[in-house]
Motif scaffolding. Structure first.
Motif: not given
Length: 168
Positions: A18-19, A61-64, A74-85
């Protein structure tokens, strides 16, 4: 006698992946791990602009069409990559607190050539905007001004008072 009919089974019928893009990680794990799929769910975390914990894709992939109980990653976001301020121009204590609050380790180097006020951050390494995988495993070196070097003020040489005879 009675006749017996044998039906050869090839196992359970395949199911379609499933998607689950856009689901939370937990939601996707529940959906994929439950009936009728019973997939073994593996997780791959990546930096992405999507909210932390959002499912970005599946493999396959979904539909397979796959057998129930197959492995699905499953590929999951861990958010934006941190950058040094950037801490340049800030005071040493303020810059140190800000970086430590983000998880960075901090060390200092004196900058003896700066004309900035004492305890002003004049440079940093890594530089602002540098992408890091894990702030807690990154040390930021702050270069701290020791203040403008004092230029010696020339001492006036006393002008000799003329000694002599005053002219009448």
């Amino acid at each position: 006698g009675d006749s017996v009919i044998l039906v050869k089974s090839v196992g359970p019928a395949n199911v379609t992946v499933p998607d689950v893009r856009g689901y939370t990680q937990q939601g996707a794990q529940n959906a994929l791990g439950g009936a009728p799929y019973n997939f073994v769910v593996k997780i791959n975390q990546v930096f992405d602009q999507s909210s932390t914990g959002t499912v970005l894709s599946t493999d396959p992939a979904a539909g397979t069409s796959v057998a129930p109980g197959s492995s699905v990653t499953i590929t999951v976001s861990k958010g934006a990559q941190p950058t040094v301020p950037s801490e340049i121009g800030h005071m040493k204590d303020e810059a140190t607190s800000a970086l430590k609050a983000l998880g960075y380790a901090v060390k200092w180097q004196p900058d003896t050539t700066s004309s900035q006020p004492v305890n002003t951050v004049t440079n940093q390494d890594p530089s602002a905007g540098t992408a890091v995988n894990d702030p807690s495993k990154t040390t930021v070196t702050l270069f701290i001004s020791t203040g403008p070097s004092a230029t010696p003020t020339p001492t006036p040489t006393p002008t000799p008072t003329p000694t002599g005879t005053a002219t009448p």
